[in-house]
Design a protein around this motif. Sequence first.
Motif, PDB file in Angstrom:
ATOM      1  N   SER A 103      -4.215  -6.507  -6.653  1.00  0.00           N
ATOM      2  CA  SER A 103      -3.474  -7.385  -5.426  1.00  0.00           C
ATOM      3  C   SER A 103      -2.046  -6.577  -5.356  1.00  0.00           C
ATOM      4  O   SER A 103      -1.498  -6.730  -4.048  1.00  0.00           O
ATOM      5  CB  SER A 103      -3.450  -8.729  -5.751  1.00  0.00           C
ATOM      6  N   VAL A 104      -1.377  -6.092  -6.287  1.00  0.00           N
ATOM      7  CA  VAL A 104      -0.106  -5.410  -5.971  1.00  0.00           C
ATOM      8  C   VAL A 104      -0.561  -3.886  -5.621  1.00  0.00           C
ATOM      9  O   VAL A 104       0.522  -3.140  -5.695  1.00  0.00           O
ATOM     10  CB  VAL A 104       0.774  -5.636  -7.108  1.00  0.00           C
ATOM     11  N   ALA A 105      -1.504  -3.421  -5.618  1.00  0.00           N
ATOM     12  CA  ALA A 105      -1.991  -2.132  -5.060  1.00  0.00           C
ATOM     13  C   ALA A 105      -1.678  -0.987  -6.038  1.00  0.00           C
ATOM     14  O   ALA A 105      -1.552   0.178  -5.589  1.00  0.00           O
ATOM     15  CB  ALA A 105      -1.421  -1.577  -3.571  1.00  0.00           C
ATOM     16  N   ILE A 106      -1.820  -1.273  -7.350  1.00  0.00           N
ATOM     17  CA  ILE A 106      -1.726  -0.075  -8.360  1.00  0.00           C
ATOM     18  C   ILE A 106      -2.979   0.126  -8.874  1.00  0.00           C
ATOM     19  O   ILE A 106      -3.077   1.030  -9.961  1.00  0.00           O
ATOM     20  CB  ILE A 106      -0.729  -0.479  -9.559  1.00  0.00           C
ATOM     21  N   ASN A 107      -4.012  -0.305  -8.313  1.00  0.00           N
ATOM     22  CA  ASN A 107      -5.495   0.023  -8.684  1.00  0.00           C
ATOM     23  C   ASN A 107      -5.712   1.588  -8.524  1.00  0.00           C
ATOM     24  O   ASN A 107      -6.473   2.186  -9.182  1.00  0.00           O
ATOM     25  CB  ASN A 107      -6.560  -0.850  -8.130  1.00  0.00           C
ATOM     26  N   GLY A 108      -5.369   1.984  -7.598  1.00  0.00           N
ATOM     27  CA  GLY A 108      -5.788   3.698  -7.112  1.00  0.00           C
ATOM     28  C   GLY A 108      -4.808   4.433  -8.385  1.00  0.00           C
ATOM     29  O   GLY A 108      -5.636   5.276  -8.860  1.00  0.00           O
ATOM     30  N   PHE A 109      -3.831   3.999  -9.044  1.00  0.00           N
ATOM     31  CA  PHE A 109      -3.242   4.912  -9.993  1.00  0.00           C
ATOM     32  C   PHE A 109      -4.169   4.677 -11.081  1.00  0.00           C
ATOM     33  O   PHE A 109      -4.505   5.471 -12.005  1.00  0.00           O
ATOM     34  CB  PHE A 109      -1.671   4.332 -10.309  1.00  0.00           C
TER      35      PHE A 109
ATOM     36  N   PHE B 238       0.900  -1.350  -0.098  1.00  0.00           N
ATOM     37  CA  PHE B 238       0.012  -0.035   0.101  1.00  0.00           C
ATOM     38  C   PHE B 238       0.807   1.267  -0.087  1.00  0.00           C
ATOM     39  O   PHE B 238       0.562   2.321  -0.396  1.00  0.00           O
ATOM     40  CB  PHE B 238      -1.134  -0.026   0.932  1.00  0.00           C
ATOM     41  N   GLY B 239       2.118   1.198   0.630  1.00  0.00           N
ATOM     42  CA  GLY B 239       2.829   2.232   0.450  1.00  0.00           C
ATOM     43  C   GLY B 239       3.253   2.530  -1.004  1.00  0.00           C
ATOM     44  O   GLY B 239       3.398   3.753  -1.468  1.00  0.00           O
ATOM     45  N   PHE B 240       3.818   1.564  -1.637  1.00  0.00           N
ATOM     46  CA  PHE B 240       3.832   1.759  -3.049  1.00  0.00           C
ATOM     47  C   PHE B 240       2.790   2.137  -3.915  1.00  0.00           C
ATOM     48  O   PHE B 240       3.242   3.064  -4.655  1.00  0.00           O
ATOM     49  CB  PHE B 240       4.401   0.044  -3.746  1.00  0.00           C
ATOM     50  N   GLY B 241       1.729   1.641  -3.778  1.00  0.00           N
ATOM     51  CA  GLY B 241       0.222   2.204  -4.399  1.00  0.00           C
ATOM     52  C   GLY B 241       0.266   3.702  -3.863  1.00  0.00           C
ATOM     53  O   GLY B 241      -0.173   4.621  -4.905  1.00  0.00           O
ATOM     54  N   GLU B 242       0.109   4.100  -2.852  1.00  0.00           N
ATOM     55  CA  GLU B 242       0.041   5.359  -2.339  1.00  0.00           C
ATOM     56  C   GLU B 242       1.110   6.613  -3.272  1.00  0.00           C
ATOM     57  O   GLU B 242       0.760   7.524  -3.425  1.00  0.00           O
ATOM     58  CB  GLU B 242       0.125   5.708  -0.789  1.00  0.00           C
ATOM     59  N   ALA B 243       2.411   5.943  -3.261  1.00  0.00           N
ATOM     60  CA  ALA B 243       3.554   6.818  -3.754  1.00  0.00           C
ATOM     61  C   ALA B 243       3.162   7.233  -5.199  1.00  0.00           C
ATOM     62  O   ALA B 243       3.351   8.172  -5.639  1.00  0.00           O
ATOM     63  CB  ALA B 243       4.890   6.046  -3.332  1.00  0.00           C
ATOM     64  N   LEU B 244       2.645   6.032  -5.944  1.00  0.00           N
ATOM     65  CA  LEU B 244       2.395   6.121  -7.539  1.00  0.00           C
ATOM     66  C   LEU B 244       1.275   7.282  -7.717  1.00  0.00           C
ATOM     67  O   LEU B 244       1.615   7.954  -8.374  1.00  0.00           O
ATOM     68  CB  LEU B 244       2.058   4.715  -7.851  1.00  0.00           C
TER      69      LEU B 244
END
Length: 334
Positions: free
Chosen positions: A38-44, A12-18
């Motif tokens: 699942s790898v938290a890139i859906n937010g981007f 989630f830290g990775f996704g938030e940063a993106l």
Amino acid sequence: MVEVFGKKATRFGFGEALVELGEKDPKIFVLGADTVSSVAINGFQEKFPDRFINVGIAETNLIGMAAGLAAAGFIPFAATYGVFASGRPWEQIRTTVCYSDLNVKIGGSHSGLMVGPDGATHQALEEIAIMRCLPKMTVIVPCDLIETKKATIACAYYKGPVYIRYGRENVPIITKQETPFEIGKANILKEGNDIAIFACGTMVYESLAAAEILESKGIKARVINMHTIKPIDEKAIIDAAKECGAIVTAEEHQIFAGFGSAIAEVVVRNCPVPMEFVAVNDTFGESGDPADLVKKFGLKDINIVEAVEKALKKSEELRVKSENKEFCRRQNIQ
């Protein structure tokens, strides 16, 4: 007790940063390989659909397309499960990305044993080794959510290929917003001169917990968070070897060619001292509860304590041997 500020998965830290990077810089692109949420890139994906590409289950294409975007002047982040992000497209990473020194950032999620029920096929335990051996590749293994976010933002403007290793399971947050983070520079989290414990990723918390146990036994361990495996902070390693006289390394990775080996390469060239290694011992993982797996495979604080005691015993044996040799030498002189 180790100070903990909650628990959350590093993915989630990775996704938030993106998302933060995408808001500030239109050159940021993100590519996924079917495992988007699942790898938290859906937010981007939701916020910047015109700068997001889902290539499907096609990891070689994932890297090839990222390389093309980098060659065109964009800053692409390609992310999927670590075992697939590093293993399947390794030749494309080697030849297309690293050989050409392209500005591709690779996110390897679901690293280590803590993928749990997914089992051996999805537990990335070799990617530190196969990534760090590539010329021009930078390898970062953050210890918690906050550090993962900092590392992701930092690597966006760090020249050249970067591999960031992060995980699925909730893990303790042990750093703060004000904790320094610099690619290539280790952080000393606990001072001590009896022995040095170098750790990366999830094993940083376990190392701090081990240091608490050791302190109750009168042993003061220096705990170093070596979040950057390459380029490695040689000064931190050499200082620890000289000042502590023995080293233990801890990683959620195979024992061969990974983090411990990277530390040992510096030690043997500059200041050889006794070393012990806490890691997965030349075996594949298996399906199970993450907490049970790290115990079964020897990746807990107590395993680090045992390794420290072994290293200290070796150090003492060497000290006695050296003193005996010096005594004999002086007797002969007299």
